[in-house]
Design a protein around this motif. Structure first.
Motif, short mmCIF file in Angstrom:
data_model
loop_
_atom_site.label_atom_id
_atom_site.label_comp_id
_atom_site.label_asym_id
_atom_site.label_seq_id
_atom_site.Cartn_x
_atom_site.Cartn_y
_atom_site.Cartn_z
N ALA A 226 0.83 -1.19 0.00
CA ALA A 226 0.00 0.00 0.00
C ALA A 226 0.87 1.24 0.00
CB ALA A 226 -0.91 0.01 1.23
N GLY A 227 0.49 2.19 -0.84
CA GLY A 227 1.24 3.43 -0.91
C GLY A 227 2.33 3.43 -1.95
N THR A 228 2.64 2.26 -2.54
CA THR A 228 3.70 2.20 -3.55
C THR A 228 3.14 2.16 -4.96
OG1 THR A 228 3.78 -0.21 -3.47
CG2 THR A 228 5.19 1.00 -1.95
N ALA A 229 1.84 1.88 -5.13
CA ALA A 229 1.25 1.88 -6.46
C ALA A 229 1.38 3.28 -7.05
CB ALA A 229 -0.21 1.46 -6.40
N GLY A 230 1.84 3.33 -8.32
CA GLY A 230 2.06 4.60 -8.98
C GLY A 230 3.42 5.20 -8.70
N GLN A 231 4.21 4.53 -7.89
CA GLN A 231 5.56 5.02 -7.61
C GLN A 231 6.42 4.90 -8.85
OE1 GLN A 231 9.09 4.30 -4.37
NE2 GLN A 231 7.55 2.95 -4.42
N GLU A 232 7.20 5.93 -9.11
CA GLU A 232 8.00 5.96 -10.33
C GLU A 232 9.42 5.46 -10.06
OE1 GLU A 232 7.76 9.99 -11.68
OE2 GLU A 232 5.88 9.63 -12.77
N VAL A 233 9.94 4.74 -11.03
CA VAL A 233 11.31 4.24 -10.99
C VAL A 233 12.06 4.86 -12.17
CG1 VAL A 233 12.82 2.24 -10.97
CG2 VAL A 233 10.51 2.08 -10.01
N TYR A 234 13.09 5.63 -11.87
CA TYR A 234 13.86 6.30 -12.92
C TYR A 234 15.07 5.43 -13.26
CZ TYR A 234 11.00 10.20 -11.36
OH TYR A 234 9.94 11.00 -11.01
N VAL A 235 15.22 5.14 -14.56
CA VAL A 235 16.27 4.23 -15.02
C VAL A 235 17.10 4.91 -16.08
CG1 VAL A 235 16.76 1.98 -16.04
CG2 VAL A 235 14.76 2.26 -14.56
N THR A 236 18.42 4.80 -15.98
CA THR A 236 19.32 5.32 -17.01
C THR A 236 20.35 4.26 -17.35
OG1 THR A 236 20.83 6.28 -15.38
CG2 THR A 236 19.05 7.69 -16.18
N ASP B 162 9.78 -11.09 -28.33
CA ASP B 162 9.28 -12.45 -28.17
C ASP B 162 9.48 -12.96 -26.75
OD1 ASP B 162 8.48 -12.53 -30.83
OD2 ASP B 162 10.42 -13.27 -31.51
N THR B 163 10.66 -12.74 -26.21
CA THR B 163 10.94 -13.18 -24.85
C THR B 163 10.60 -12.11 -23.82
OG1 THR B 163 13.23 -12.38 -24.99
CG2 THR B 163 12.81 -14.66 -25.67
N ARG B 164 10.26 -10.92 -24.32
CA ARG B 164 9.97 -9.78 -23.44
C ARG B 164 11.13 -9.56 -22.46
NH1 ARG B 164 5.53 -12.70 -24.07
NH2 ARG B 164 5.85 -13.85 -22.13
N LEU B 165 12.31 -9.60 -23.03
CA LEU B 165 13.54 -9.43 -22.25
C LEU B 165 14.12 -8.06 -22.54
CD1 LEU B 165 15.41 -11.09 -20.34
CD2 LEU B 165 16.80 -11.60 -22.35
N LEU B 166 14.35 -7.30 -21.48
CA LEU B 166 14.87 -5.94 -21.60
C LEU B 166 16.25 -5.91 -20.96
CD1 LEU B 166 12.70 -2.82 -20.96
CD2 LEU B 166 15.04 -2.87 -20.16
N HIS B 167 17.28 -5.58 -21.73
CA HIS B 167 18.67 -5.60 -21.25
C HIS B 167 19.24 -4.20 -21.34
CE1 HIS B 167 22.60 -7.29 -20.34
NE2 HIS B 167 23.10 -6.54 -21.31
N LEU B 168 19.66 -3.66 -20.17
CA LEU B 168 20.20 -2.31 -20.09
C LEU B 168 21.69 -2.38 -19.86
CD1 LEU B 168 19.39 0.74 -19.94
CD2 LEU B 168 19.25 0.44 -17.46
N GLU B 169 22.47 -1.84 -20.82
CA GLU B 169 23.92 -1.78 -20.67
C GLU B 169 24.28 -0.57 -19.80
OE1 GLU B 169 26.51 -3.49 -21.52
OE2 GLU B 169 25.67 -5.06 -22.80
N GLY B 170 25.34 -0.73 -19.01
CA GLY B 170 25.69 0.31 -18.06
C GLY B 170 26.87 1.16 -18.47
N PRO B 171 27.23 1.98 -17.51
CA PRO B 171 26.73 2.00 -16.14
C PRO B 171 25.22 2.22 -16.09
CG PRO B 171 28.68 3.40 -16.34
CD PRO B 171 28.26 3.04 -17.71
N ALA B 172 24.52 1.29 -15.42
CA ALA B 172 23.08 1.33 -15.34
C ALA B 172 22.67 1.83 -13.96
CB ALA B 172 22.48 -0.04 -15.60
N HIS B 173 21.58 2.61 -13.94
CA HIS B 173 21.13 3.22 -12.68
C HIS B 173 19.61 3.20 -12.63
CE1 HIS B 173 21.06 6.07 -9.30
NE2 HIS B 173 20.10 6.71 -9.95
N ALA B 174 19.06 2.75 -11.49
CA ALA B 174 17.62 2.76 -11.26
C ALA B 174 17.37 3.39 -9.90
CB ALA B 174 17.05 1.36 -11.32
N GLN B 175 16.36 4.28 -9.84
CA GLN B 175 16.15 5.01 -8.60
C GLN B 175 14.67 5.28 -8.38
OE1 GLN B 175 18.54 8.52 -8.28
NE2 GLN B 175 17.56 9.25 -6.42
#
Length: 794
Positions: free
Chosen positions: A213-223, A232-245
């Motif tokens: 509760a309270g986290t729905a709609g919370q944003e995650v910023y990714v770079t 097809d596999t719905r696989l998302l691969h982020l090359e870094g330096p990777a950052h999520a916040q």
């Protein structure tokens, strides 16, 4: 015809002519207007360089019976002497190798290369990504039914290669999908493989749709540097330096991989060091305090609502947590956290591989847990009530250490400079089980090869072992009491012991052995119902049925030979109700019906005190003692010649106090002293007894520094109201000295007087009489004389 009629006809004719003229003009104008309108609506004339124009162009790429993609344009223009055609209102529908996709690329105009089939769209390009099933559902039920399943990409200057089915651009790209949006520079989309790559400078915003509760709609910023997406596999691969916040947490890694479900919701996140060797590092600013976690690999699993379900860390795991009361750090090879569904709160934690958990309390206390494998269970919480620790256990042998720093800390200078002033308690076992009450650790059970070690400044370490034990814990995290049971073994410096049970109390720094308790040091063994050790002071107490036994005297110079005054070469035994000793001072006090015996020597008193360093014995209160007398001539007649070969006669002595100085071979008695031997009785206020060592067969007589023979009275000196009684004789004086070698008394001081039933009364400045006969030597102002000399019958 009348003239008026002719005029009327003329007017009518003119009007008719005018009407015909107007009609003719209207028809002409109408034709002109229609012609102009037709001219205006007709297609423009083809430019001079246009070779051909056509409407409704469509072509497809087919592999067998499967359509890979279809290109549609509302208009196509071919130019003279050019390899490119102009396509307008272009729509490219991509079906994929399996026919399960319905991705659409739209733009206003594109250049079509005749030579290689490449299509270059320089204007704004929109790409919609969706499955064939969603497209069919939208066709039948409306677009709103599938709006949440469509991804949108917008960019410019896109080139589509028919041969490879690849679309790419180096321009800025914006994109939207059901759970977020973002931008990047450049995109490459492969229709055949179903992959899309954002080439550089990736920025995304993900929106959490579920979780606590309270986290729905919370944003995650990714770079990240670049991003690969496999439709097809719905696989998302982020090359870094990777950052999520997020607002409360952030994750940095060399690269991240995110698995999505059919609704494009996160299912699994994998963070690794990648080729840049940036180990994953997670930081959280939770209400319980900032936390961070670093590992070679971090893996997170999410439930269907987007809530975190499990978090794994592997490879050189390092973590920390800070709170108002304490800071924690831990290291391990691997860790795993399972969370309660819907609330994303801990349910189970597993750690393994060189696990070290260190807690630094603001009070200065430090706790360290070391094991190879452990787990912790939590209660099920709610949105309003967080989950709490319920039970923790080690699945491999472990060690827990508590360190309490002294208030004044380490000495900065002087003789104590560099010394460690901390107190440490280390508990190890094959298995630990930790129980919690209200989220606070209350009891720690230890089983198998249990060992408790306590170290204090300026005191020997205490080490206790047992089969099992229990530590009772304080709310602050420290321990209040440790109980050890079954086959208890104890060691403190040179002391060792054993018992059925042991209890250590932190506040008082006391350890108590109970149940057939035994303690030994280099020279003594003591048994009692309870034996208590005070580590800080070095004191030891024994209670209830105390029985001590000293080992035989050792070689000269041995420290053990001086721990107890030696009255004989055999072991000494001491019994009492209580015993109190101190290892540092070398003092032992036995009280309550104390009794010591060694060889023929016996000592009883209310208390007996042994001083190791000075090799002194003090007895007080109703003292009763028995000591052998050295061989001499205290018998009558022929028996005197054989006395030395018989058992030595015994002196029975009563006094208020008794002090024995082993180094001087002397005992000092005070208060109502009474001596009773086989042939005489003596009373005095004070008495000094002098001992010599009896010869041991085969060896010469030893001195007090290394004596092996039994102590025997060789001389006695009584002072203060001395009375000596021997058969019918009675002597009084202020001082009496007895020597066993010749069996004589020397009375002096005051008015020495000898009463004899047969000879009468004799006085003098000094009287000397022998026990073997009735010879009396009188020393007076007139000189010395002998009064009598005959055998005395027993």
């Amino acid at each position: 015809m009348k003239r008026s009629q002719a005029a009327r006809y003329a007017r009518w004719s003119a009007m008719l002519a005018l009407a015909l003229a107007l009609a003719t003009i209207a028809v002409y104008l109408q034709h002109k207007l229609v012609a102009r309108m037709q001219k205006r609506g007709a297609p423009p004339a083809a430019p001079l360089n246009v070779e051909r124009q056509s409407n409704g162009l469509t072509f497809s790429k087919v592999d067998g019976d499967r359509k890979i993609f279809t290109v549609e344009a509302s208009k196509s223009t071919e130019f003279r002497n050019q390899e490119a055609s102009l396509l307008e209102e272009v729509k490219i529908t991509i079906f994929g190798q399996q026919g399960d996709r319905h991705d659409v690329i739209r733009t206003h105009s594109c250049q079509y290369a005749k030579s290689n089939g490449a299509i270059n769209c320089s204007g704004t390009v929109q790409i919609d990504l969706q499955t064939a099933a969603d497209a069919e559902l939208a066709k039948n039920c409306g677009a709103k039914e599938t709006a949440n399943h469509v991804g949108h990409v917008e960019t410019r200057n896109v080139t589509f290669d028919q041969a490879s089915g690849t679309a790419h651009t180096g321009e800025r790209v914006t994109f939207r999908f059901p759970e977020g949006s973002g931008e990047a520079m450049g995109v490459e989309y492969n229709s055949q493989l179903g992959t899309m790559k954002l080439l550089r400078d990736v920025k995304m915003t993900l929106v959490q749709s579920g979780g606590p509760a309270g986290t729905a709609g919370q944003e995650v910023y990714v770079t990240g540097t670049s991003l690969d997406f496999d439709r097809d596999t719905r696989l998302l691969h982020l090359e870094g330096p990777a950052h999520a916040q997020t607002q409360t947490a952030q994750l940095d890694a060399g690269e991240m991989t995110l698995n999505l479900d059919e609704d494009f919701r996160a299912r699994k996140l994998l963070a690794t060091a990648g080729r840049h060797s940036n180990r994953p590092h997670a930081v959280s600013s939770a209400a319980s305090g900032p936390m961070d976690l670093t590992a070679n690999v971090l893996t997170a699993w999410f439930d269907q609502d987007g809530g975190l379900r499990k978090l794994d860390a592997s490879g050189k795991v390092e973590g920390s947590r800070k709170s108002g009361a304490e800071d924690e750090t831990f290291t391990a090879a691997n860790s795993s956290v399972e969370l309660w569904p819907e609330i994303s709160q801990p349910e189970l934690i597993n750690v393994d591989g060189g696990v070290i958990l260190k807690t630094n309390a603001k009070t200065g206390q430090i706790r360290i847990l070391e094991t190879d494998k452990a787990r912790m269970e939590f209660t099920q919480g709610s949105d309003d009530q967080p989950s709490q620790p319920k039970r923790a256990e080690t699945l491999a042998p472990g060690t827990i250490q508590w360190t309490n720093a002294q208030a004044n800390g380490p000495a900065a200078d002087g003789v104590d400079a560099g010394k460690d002033h901390a107190t440490r308690t280390k508990l190890s076992a094959d298995k630990f089980v930790l129980d919690f009450t209200g989220g606070k650790a209350t009891q720690l059970a230890a089983n198998g090869n249990v060992q408790a070690q306590r170290d204090m400044p300026d005191a020997p370490a205490q080490i206790t072992t047992a089969r099992r034990g229990v530590a009772h814990l304080l709310a602050s995290g420290g321990w209040s009491q440790i109980e050890l049971n079954e086959n208890v073994k104890f060691k403190e410096g040179e002391r060792s012991g054993q018992a059925d049970h042991a209890v250590a109390v932190s506040a008082s720094q006391i350890t108590t052995l109970t149940g057939q308790a035994v303690v030994r040091d280099a020279s003594t063994e003591t048994r009692a119902a309870n034996i208590i050790f005070m580590q800080a002071t070095g004191d030891i107490r024994a209670e209830d049925g105390v029985r001590s036994r000293t080992f035989a005297a050792r070689a000269a110079g041995s420290q053990a030979s001086g721990t107890t005054p030696q009255f004989s070469n055999g072991p000494a035994n001491i019994t009492a109700e209580k015993m109190q000793a101190n290892a540092k001072s070398g003092r032992a006090l036995y009280s309550g019906h104390a009794r010591l015996w060694q060889g023929d020597s016996v000592l009883e008193a209310d208390s007996i005190e042994l001083l190791q360093k000075s090799r002194q014995l003090n007895a007080m209160g109703k003292v009763r003692s028995v000591f052998p007398q050295a061989a001499g001539h205290d018998t009558i007649g022929a028996s005197a010649t054989t006395k030395s070969s018989k058992k030595a006669s015994l002196w029975h002595i009563a006094s208020d106090t008794f002090t024995y100085l082993d180094l001087e071979n002397r005992a000092h008695l005070e208060g109502n002293v009474v001596v009773q031997s086989d042939v005489q009785r003596m009373r005095s206020d004070l008495l000094d007894l002098y001992f010599t060592r009896a010869n041991v067969a085969g060896s010469a007589e030893k001195s007090s520094n290394g004596a092996t023979g039994a102590q025997q009275i060789s001389r006695a000196v009584g002072t203060g109201r001395v009375v000596v009684e021997e058969q019918t004789r009675k002597a009084t004086a202020e001082r009496a000295e007895y020597t066993a070698a010749d069996g004589k008394f020397v009375m002096s001081g005051g008015n020495p007087t000898l009463f004899d039933g047969a000879q009468g009364t004799t006085t003098g400045r000094q009287l000397t009489f022998f026990l073997a006969d009735d010879t009396i030597i009188v020393d007076s102002e007139k000189g010395s004389r002998t009064l009598t000399k005959h055998q005395v019958q027993k």
